[in-house]
Design a protein around this motif. Sequence first.
Motif, PDB file in Angstrom:
ATOM      1  N   LEU A  53       7.153  -0.467  53.648  1.00  0.00           N
ATOM      2  CA  LEU A  53       7.541   0.600  52.730  1.00  0.00           C
ATOM      3  C   LEU A  53       7.797   1.894  53.486  1.00  0.00           C
ATOM      4  CD1 LEU A  53       4.724  -0.131  50.135  1.00  0.00           C
ATOM      5  CD2 LEU A  53       7.135  -0.753  49.904  1.00  0.00           C
ATOM      6  N   ARG A  54       8.713   2.696  52.950  1.00  0.00           N
ATOM      7  CA  ARG A  54       8.890   4.042  53.488  1.00  0.00           C
ATOM      8  C   ARG A  54       7.676   4.891  53.099  1.00  0.00           C
ATOM      9  NH1 ARG A  54      15.041   4.002  51.613  1.00  0.00           N
ATOM     10  NH2 ARG A  54      16.000   3.189  53.499  1.00  0.00           N
ATOM     11  N   ARG A  55       7.509   5.985  53.792  1.00  0.00           N
ATOM     12  CA  ARG A  55       6.376   6.867  53.517  1.00  0.00           C
ATOM     13  C   ARG A  55       6.884   8.242  53.089  1.00  0.00           C
ATOM     14  NH1 ARG A  55       4.388   2.496  54.416  1.00  0.00           N
ATOM     15  NH2 ARG A  55       2.399   2.055  55.429  1.00  0.00           N
TER      16      ARG A  55
ATOM     17  N   LEU B 262      15.366   9.190  52.739  1.00  0.00           N
ATOM     18  CA  LEU B 262      15.850   9.168  51.366  1.00  0.00           C
ATOM     19  C   LEU B 262      15.319  10.444  50.718  1.00  0.00           C
ATOM     20  CD1 LEU B 262      17.031   7.621  48.923  1.00  0.00           C
ATOM     21  CD2 LEU B 262      14.840   6.472  48.707  1.00  0.00           C
TER      22      LEU B 262
ATOM     23  N   LYS C 272      -0.255   8.001  47.086  1.00  0.00           N
ATOM     24  CA  LYS C 272       0.480   6.933  47.775  1.00  0.00           C
ATOM     25  C   LYS C 272       1.696   6.553  46.940  1.00  0.00           C
ATOM     26  CE  LYS C 272      -3.056   4.364  50.297  1.00  0.00           C
ATOM     27  NZ  LYS C 272      -3.678   3.025  50.351  1.00  0.00           N
ATOM     28  N   MET C 273       2.809   6.329  47.595  1.00  0.00           N
ATOM     29  CA  MET C 273       4.028   5.928  46.895  1.00  0.00           C
ATOM     30  C   MET C 273       4.601   4.685  47.549  1.00  0.00           C
ATOM     31  SD  MET C 273       6.030   9.545  46.535  1.00  0.00           S
ATOM     32  CE  MET C 273       5.247  10.950  45.719  1.00  0.00           C
ATOM     33  N   ALA C 274       5.168   3.803  46.731  1.00  0.00           N
ATOM     34  CA  ALA C 274       5.920   2.685  47.306  1.00  0.00           C
ATOM     35  C   ALA C 274       7.399   3.030  47.349  1.00  0.00           C
ATOM     36  CB  ALA C 274       5.686   1.408  46.508  1.00  0.00           C
ATOM     37  N   CYS C 275       7.963   3.529  46.223  1.00  0.00           N
ATOM     38  CA  CYS C 275       9.419   3.712  46.168  1.00  0.00           C
ATOM     39  C   CYS C 275       9.850   5.162  46.301  1.00  0.00           C
ATOM     40  CB  CYS C 275       9.982   3.109  44.886  1.00  0.00           C
ATOM     41  SG  CYS C 275       9.568   4.018  43.382  1.00  0.00           S
TER      42      CYS C 275
ATOM     43  N   VAL D 146      11.119   6.917  44.038  1.00  0.00           N
ATOM     44  CA  VAL D 146      12.241   7.214  43.136  1.00  0.00           C
ATOM     45  C   VAL D 146      11.934   6.920  41.669  1.00  0.00           C
ATOM     46  CG1 VAL D 146      13.918   6.893  44.989  1.00  0.00           C
ATOM     47  CG2 VAL D 146      13.360   4.958  43.503  1.00  0.00           C
ATOM     48  N   GLY D 147      10.673   6.593  41.378  1.00  0.00           N
ATOM     49  CA  GLY D 147      10.294   6.493  39.968  1.00  0.00           C
ATOM     50  C   GLY D 147      10.220   5.102  39.383  1.00  0.00           C
ATOM     51  N   VAL D 148      10.404   4.064  40.181  1.00  0.00           N
ATOM     52  CA  VAL D 148      10.394   2.722  39.583  1.00  0.00           C
ATOM     53  C   VAL D 148       9.099   1.941  39.784  1.00  0.00           C
ATOM     54  CG1 VAL D 148      12.886   2.401  39.500  1.00  0.00           C
ATOM     55  CG2 VAL D 148      11.641   1.700  41.555  1.00  0.00           C
ATOM     56  N   CYS D 149       8.314   2.260  40.825  1.00  0.00           N
ATOM     57  CA  CYS D 149       7.142   1.398  41.088  1.00  0.00           C
ATOM     58  C   CYS D 149       5.921   1.807  40.275  1.00  0.00           C
ATOM     59  CB  CYS D 149       6.820   1.370  42.580  1.00  0.00           C
ATOM     60  SG  CYS D 149       5.954   2.829  43.231  1.00  0.00           S
ATOM     61  N   LEU D 150       5.864   3.054  39.826  1.00  0.00           N
ATOM     62  CA  LEU D 150       4.718   3.598  39.074  1.00  0.00           C
ATOM     63  C   LEU D 150       3.426   3.575  39.891  1.00  0.00           C
ATOM     64  CD1 LEU D 150       5.301   2.155  35.464  1.00  0.00           C
ATOM     65  CD2 LEU D 150       6.426   4.067  36.626  1.00  0.00           C
ATOM     66  N   GLY D 151       3.568   3.570  41.212  1.00  0.00           N
ATOM     67  CA  GLY D 151       2.391   3.535  42.081  1.00  0.00           C
ATOM     68  C   GLY D 151       1.687   4.884  42.173  1.00  0.00           C
TER      69      GLY D 151
ATOM     70  N   GLU E  39      16.585   4.976  36.809  1.00  0.00           N
ATOM     71  CA  GLU E  39      16.337   5.497  38.161  1.00  0.00           C
ATOM     72  C   GLU E  39      17.244   4.817  39.177  1.00  0.00           C
ATOM     73  OE1 GLU E  39      13.962   4.436  36.107  1.00  0.00           O
ATOM     74  OE2 GLU E  39      12.647   6.147  35.718  1.00  0.00           O
TER      75      GLU E  39
ATOM     76  N   ILE F 128      -1.603   1.292  44.672  1.00  0.00           N
ATOM     77  CA  ILE F 128      -0.841   0.477  45.629  1.00  0.00           C
ATOM     78  C   ILE F 128      -1.416   0.614  47.032  1.00  0.00           C
ATOM     79  CG2 ILE F 128       1.393   0.484  44.454  1.00  0.00           C
ATOM     80  CD1 ILE F 128       2.148   2.872  46.273  1.00  0.00           C
TER      81      ILE F 128
ATOM     82  N   GLU G 160      -0.232  -0.853  51.187  1.00  0.00           N
ATOM     83  CA  GLU G 160       0.587  -1.762  51.985  1.00  0.00           C
ATOM     84  C   GLU G 160      -0.318  -2.699  52.764  1.00  0.00           C
ATOM     85  OE1 GLU G 160       4.117  -0.248  53.820  1.00  0.00           O
ATOM     86  OE2 GLU G 160       4.003  -1.668  55.479  1.00  0.00           O
TER      87      GLU G 160
ATOM     88  N   ILE H  12      -0.736  -1.694  39.089  1.00  0.00           N
ATOM     89  CA  ILE H  12      -0.176  -0.715  38.158  1.00  0.00           C
ATOM     90  C   ILE H  12      -0.808  -0.885  36.781  1.00  0.00           C
ATOM     91  CG2 ILE H  12       1.965   0.165  37.112  1.00  0.00           C
ATOM     92  CD1 ILE H  12       1.776   0.309  40.279  1.00  0.00           C
TER      93      ILE H  12
ATOM     94  N   PHE I 186      11.698  -1.128  46.398  1.00  0.00           N
ATOM     95  CA  PHE I 186      10.836   0.001  46.753  1.00  0.00           C
ATOM     96  C   PHE I 186      11.169   0.500  48.161  1.00  0.00           C
ATOM     97  CE2 PHE I 186       7.282  -2.056  43.993  1.00  0.00           C
ATOM     98  CZ  PHE I 186       7.984  -1.742  42.841  1.00  0.00           C
ATOM     99  N   SER I 187      11.464  -0.423  49.067  1.00  0.00           N
ATOM    100  CA  SER I 187      11.803  -0.025  50.439  1.00  0.00           C
ATOM    101  C   SER I 187      13.200   0.561  50.508  1.00  0.00           C
ATOM    102  CB  SER I 187      11.740  -1.228  51.378  1.00  0.00           C
ATOM    103  OG  SER I 187      10.462  -1.791  51.375  1.00  0.00           O
TER     104      SER I 187
END
Lengths: 269, 302
Positions: free
Chosen positions: A59-61, A99, A232-235, A237-242, B29, B60, B62, B71, B268-269
């Motif tokens: 995943l990106r950070r 991004l 912590k974020m996975a995406c 952009v608002g889709v993972c809800l993490g 999104e 979450i 990794e 979630i 996500f990536s």
Amino acid sequence: MKSASSDTSSILSRAAVKSNIKLNASNFILGLVPERALPGPRPGQFFMFGIDSRKDPLLRRPFCYFRKEDGAIQILYRVVGRVTTLMTGLRAGETVEILGPLGNGYPDFLGSKAEEAGNGKGKTPLVIAGGVGLASVYPLLAGLDGRAHLFYGERTGASLLLVDELRRLSGQVTLATEDGSAGFKGTAAEAAKVFLKGRDKKDFTLYACGPNGMLKAASALGVDGYIASEEKMACGVGVCLGCAVKTAGGFKRACKDGPVFKIGEALFD
Amino acid sequence: MTDLRVGIGSLKLKNPVMTASGTAGYGAELAEFFDPSLLGALVMKGISLEPWQGNPPPRITETPCGMINSIGLQNVGLEMFLREKLPFARQWDVPVIANILGTSADEYVRLAAELDGAGVEGIELNVSCPNIKKGGISFGRDMAVFARLVGAVRKTVKSAALIVKLTPDAPVAEFARAAEESGADAVSLINSIPAMAIDVNTRRPLVKNVIGGLSGPAVKPIAVRMVYQASRAVRVPVIGMGGITEGRDAVEFMLAGAHAVAVGTAIFSDPMAPLKILDGIRAYMENHGIKRVSAITGSVRT
């Protein structure tokens, strides 16, 4: 044939590493030159950063926008885990992926919208930074035209970063260390609390970024303003809800609904 | 010219790449990055009758070549879905597959009836939710409860394709067969795999909920094996997913028996991942002289 994935997004870019400056043992400033112009960024916004397209790390950070210098977007990062350790090995000329800018930054704090934001000319901006949360509020200081009173806390004096610069950018700087080795003994939020004693809280607008414990303390100071959350974020952009942030209206996303929230909106346990 | 069209029951897809539920929200999104009309189908974040809050953070973490999420199926609830999310998604020329969550068979039936009436092209049953009446065991792990659930929803759904998403936490061939016998138009798999990771310094689990679901490239070989087993157990189409990050991964699932694939964690990536994967499938077909994508399905040489 035209590829279906011809990139239509204006915020996704490969970027060349321009510099990777070591501030001390665990803090670095990474300078990046995107292959194409990205909009903004505004103070408080962030980028999702990926070293390359390998599957590991997967995943990106997220890293908040720190500043622009010599045509490079800079991020200030602290070595805390595997990805940030790998980042220390990046050399000028290497290519990475970013991004962004993403998220809602701090609201306009100068000009016509400032009054709406509750930050009119009569108010003094109080800026509270805990640890590497400094990176988020740093670009605010420059925009606040030397009016800000910065409270900046670290565990120990040796960890304090960029102190001379911060003094140049701020009207006043109060340093705080948990071990008392420099400045106020305690946290930045505690230092701000001492400062506010006997003062009218309506004369100030607060901006704070740091660990959740600090944001909780900053939110309890009784001063209106904004906090930038770290989750912590996975995406991004608002889709993972993490990156859930607890609010009175349920969980919100730090990435899309924040990371900047009005004080009192984000609740901290 | 490559023919990418596939059929999943009554669903006609322009290509075999869809989003995996819970990794693309309700489409808005991702639409900031690409036109969802380019997808085979848009599978929506799971919907329950009432809004669900989800679990407290951290949600979450990794793990090697993967991630664990807890979630907690946070979602806006049926009413908001029908009022705002579904109409918004109608601006794109893409079949919409709703994913439904319930804590009792009755909840699933009511959700399915409303969504079928609202005209979604597909309804995917998430059977990994705790069955409150059965003491919290998921619908996907008790064969009798599972078959009754699928049968009850089948009677309700008149026009949408009914897809049953299998849990990897149960014998996959048996449950795939039970889904088919109970009237499913397709099965999809795999859901994330129950998993756990611990911070050795703090001794705390890395997700607050203690246990979460593992996804990403780490689960891919398990998912390919399960798709292989499921596709040999049933005649209905299989939708394969689990760690697909590039075109060759998608092809691998299709070789194992998948008719279509879903992209999840890879989004996500990289939000552009579904389109890059579609490009990769097309490139594979051109390199191997394959004209119809459906010809790949099940063509593994064993």
